[in-house]
Scaffold this active site. Structure first.
Site, mmCIF file in Angstrom:
data_model
loop_
_atom_site.group_PDB
_atom_site.id
_atom_site.type_symbol
_atom_site.label_atom_id
_atom_site.label_comp_id
_atom_site.label_asym_id
_atom_site.label_seq_id
_atom_site.Cartn_x
_atom_site.Cartn_y
_atom_site.Cartn_z
ATOM 1 N N SER A 140 -7.700 -5.569 -5.095
ATOM 2 C CA SER A 140 -8.809 -6.090 -4.287
ATOM 3 C C SER A 140 -10.130 -5.994 -5.041
ATOM 4 C CB SER A 140 -8.909 -5.306 -2.976
ATOM 5 O OG SER A 140 -9.411 -4.002 -3.215
ATOM 6 N N THR A 141 -11.124 -6.720 -4.572
ATOM 7 C CA THR A 141 -12.461 -6.621 -5.192
ATOM 8 C C THR A 141 -12.948 -5.168 -5.103
ATOM 9 O OG1 THR A 141 -13.373 -7.413 -3.087
ATOM 10 C CG2 THR A 141 -13.245 -9.005 -4.859
ATOM 11 N N ASN B 298 -11.058 -2.520 -5.215
ATOM 12 C CA ASN B 298 -10.285 -1.643 -6.109
ATOM 13 C C ASN B 298 -10.949 -1.436 -7.477
ATOM 14 O OD1 ASN B 298 -7.061 -2.806 -4.850
ATOM 15 N ND2 ASN B 298 -8.193 -0.971 -4.281
ATOM 16 N N TRP B 299 -11.928 -2.277 -7.820
ATOM 17 C CA TRP B 299 -12.677 -2.059 -9.070
ATOM 18 C C TRP B 299 -13.421 -0.723 -9.027
ATOM 19 C CZ3 TRP B 299 -11.298 -4.748 -13.046
ATOM 20 C CH2 TRP B 299 -10.925 -6.092 -12.932
ATOM 21 N N ASP C 111 0.827 -1.216 0.000
ATOM 22 C CA ASP C 111 0.000 0.000 0.000
ATOM 23 C C ASP C 111 0.860 1.264 0.000
ATOM 24 O OD1 ASP C 111 -2.338 1.434 0.004
ATOM 25 O OD2 ASP C 111 -2.738 1.185 2.151
ATOM 26 N N ARG D 168 -12.227 2.116 -8.218
ATOM 27 C CA ARG D 168 -11.345 3.271 -8.475
ATOM 28 C C ARG D 168 -11.654 3.872 -9.855
ATOM 29 N NH1 ARG D 168 -5.448 2.436 -5.729
ATOM 30 N NH2 ARG D 168 -6.262 1.882 -3.683
ATOM 31 N N ARG E 271 0.106 7.795 -2.611
ATOM 32 C CA ARG E 271 0.695 8.844 -1.760
ATOM 33 C C ARG E 271 2.157 9.100 -2.118
ATOM 34 N NH1 ARG E 271 -1.222 6.044 3.522
ATOM 35 N NH2 ARG E 271 -1.841 4.503 1.964
HETATM 36 C C1 IPE Z 1 -5.566 -2.746 -0.175
HETATM 37 O O1 IPE Z 1 -5.158 -1.428 -0.350
HETATM 38 C C2 IPE Z 1 -5.551 -3.468 -1.475
HETATM 39 C C3 IPE Z 1 -4.236 -3.668 -2.076
HETATM 40 C C4 IPE Z 1 -3.091 -3.354 -1.568
HETATM 41 C C5 IPE Z 1 -4.252 -4.311 -3.357
HETATM 42 P P1 IPE Z 1 -6.218 -0.235 -0.503
HETATM 43 O O2 IPE Z 1 -5.439 1.017 -0.596
HETATM 44 O O3 IPE Z 1 -7.163 -0.521 -1.588
HETATM 45 O O4 IPE Z 1 -7.005 -0.327 0.889
HETATM 46 P P2 IPE Z 1 -7.964 0.706 1.619
HETATM 47 O O5 IPE Z 1 -9.078 1.006 0.687
HETATM 48 O O6 IPE Z 1 -7.167 1.920 1.923
HETATM 49 O O7 IPE Z 1 -8.393 -0.003 2.866
HETATM 50 C C1 IPE Z 2 -1.551 0.260 -3.342
HETATM 51 O O1 IPE Z 2 -1.351 1.631 -3.352
HETATM 52 C C2 IPE Z 2 -1.804 -0.306 -4.711
HETATM 53 C C3 IPE Z 2 -3.182 -0.797 -4.926
HETATM 54 C C4 IPE Z 2 -4.151 -0.783 -4.049
HETATM 55 C C5 IPE Z 2 -3.479 -1.353 -6.232
HETATM 56 P P1 IPE Z 2 -2.549 2.659 -3.363
HETATM 57 O O2 IPE Z 2 -2.924 2.929 -4.764
HETATM 58 O O3 IPE Z 2 -3.656 2.184 -2.491
HETATM 59 O O4 IPE Z 2 -1.861 3.946 -2.728
HETATM 60 P P2 IPE Z 2 -2.473 4.951 -1.670
HETATM 61 O O5 IPE Z 2 -2.969 4.139 -0.520
HETATM 62 O O6 IPE Z 2 -3.584 5.671 -2.350
HETATM 63 O O7 IPE Z 2 -1.343 5.836 -1.293
HETATM 64 MG MG MG Z 3 -4.070 2.407 -0.540
#
Ligand code: IPE
Ligand code: IPE
Ligand code: MG
Length: 251
Positions: free
Chosen positions: A71-72, A74-75, A26, A77, A30
């Site tokens: 993740s499920t 993340n769809w 994660d 986004r 950022r």
């Molecule tokens: C969790 O990270 C999923 C992955 C790292 C693939 P997210 O960034 O999506 O999690 P939340 O939404 O902040 O909990």
């Molecule tokens: C993790 O980084 C990658 C995925 C969840 C695919 P993020 O994209 O969640 O990065 P932040 O949390 O927004 O910084």
């Molecule tokens: Mg994240």
């Protein structure tokens, strides 16, 4: 960014390695934002950390590494970000097949894989097939993965078997549940790492982390290197895993 200048490898006990390390990668967004760049720049740079951690884990002798890549949830986004992530997956798989073959790594995937774009699905299974006889380390990618979805699926599959008299309800035990999870052939997670300072599980491996040691670090994923992984393992090796027993019982 936490800089580790020393080589921490010497502090790792090779006889006490976690058998299964899982990572919630994660902080890509950022990391990019801090540099005044688009989120996708963070995802691109995150692939370097993936390569580093995969190679280091295999070198150390960790048998199972599971990475939460998508993740499920993340769809949900923005469409463009999802597209970029899918493209990156295809290009990384194409590029890293060599790393996996050179390091005797077997690729595996968990999640609702049917929902992946056909290009990703095809590339994924090409690499899974090409590495199926490798046996040093199993690298599992969690893609379109959600633990609740996995558990739901498990309940449905077992219910159908009960209905068709393949399993009797009294016989349902933990091992039957394990066999129906996406992670069926993997041992429980010993060490769960989450980068970026968030202290939550985000629907990852809820059943499988029942007794995992949790390790949270503020380091953002694109900054996570081999030495950060060493540091997490050293911390893991200092913990006393009691599994409900008393300290005295263990010694
Ligand atoms: C969790 O990270 C999923 C992955 C790292 C693939 P997210 O960034 O999506 O999690 P939340 O939404 O902040 O909990
Ligand atoms: C993790 O980084 C990658 C995925 C969840 C695919 P993020 O994209 O969640 O990065 P932040 O949390 O927004 O910084
Ligand atoms: Mg994240």
């Amino acid at each position: 960014m936490l800089e580790i200048k020393m080589d921490l490898l010497k502090d790792i006990n090779p006889n006490k390695l976690p058998k299964h390390v899982a990572i919630i990668m994660d902080g890509n967004g950022r990391w990019a934002k801090q540099k005044g760049m688009r989120r996708t720049f963070g995802h691109e740079n995150g692939t370097k950390s993936v390569k580093d951690v995969v190679e280091t884990s295999a070198e150390l002798g960790i048998e199972n590494l599971t990475l939460y890549a998508f993740s499920t949830e993340n769809w949900n986004r923005p469409k463009l970000e999802v597209q970029t992530l899918m493209k990156l997956l295809v290009s990384s798989l194409k590029k890293e097949i060599k790393t996996m073959l050179d390091n005797n790594i077997k690729l595996n995937a968990i999640g609702n894989l049917k929902t992946l774009p056909s290009k990703v699905y095809k590339e994924l299974f090409d690499v899974i097939d090409a590495t199926k006889d490798n046996n040093k380390m199993t690298l599992t990618l969690a893609l379109s993965y959600g633990s609740r979805e996995e558990l739901l699926n498990t309940v449905k599959e077992i219910s159908i078997k009960v209905k068709n008299n393949i399993i009797s309800p009294e016989k349902i035990d933990e091992s039957i549940i394990n066999e129906h999870l996406y992670t069926q052939n993997l041992p429980d997670v010993d060490l769960l790492i989450r980068t970026s300072g968030e202290k939550r599980i985000s629907n990852f491996l809820l059943w499988q982390i029942a007794y995992a040691e949790l390790y949270f670090t503020d380091t953002l994923w694109p900054d996570f290197t081999k030495q950060h992984l060493y540091k997490a393992i050293i911390e893991y090796q200092k913990r006393e895993r009691r599994f409900g027993k008393t300290s005295e019982q263990l010694s």
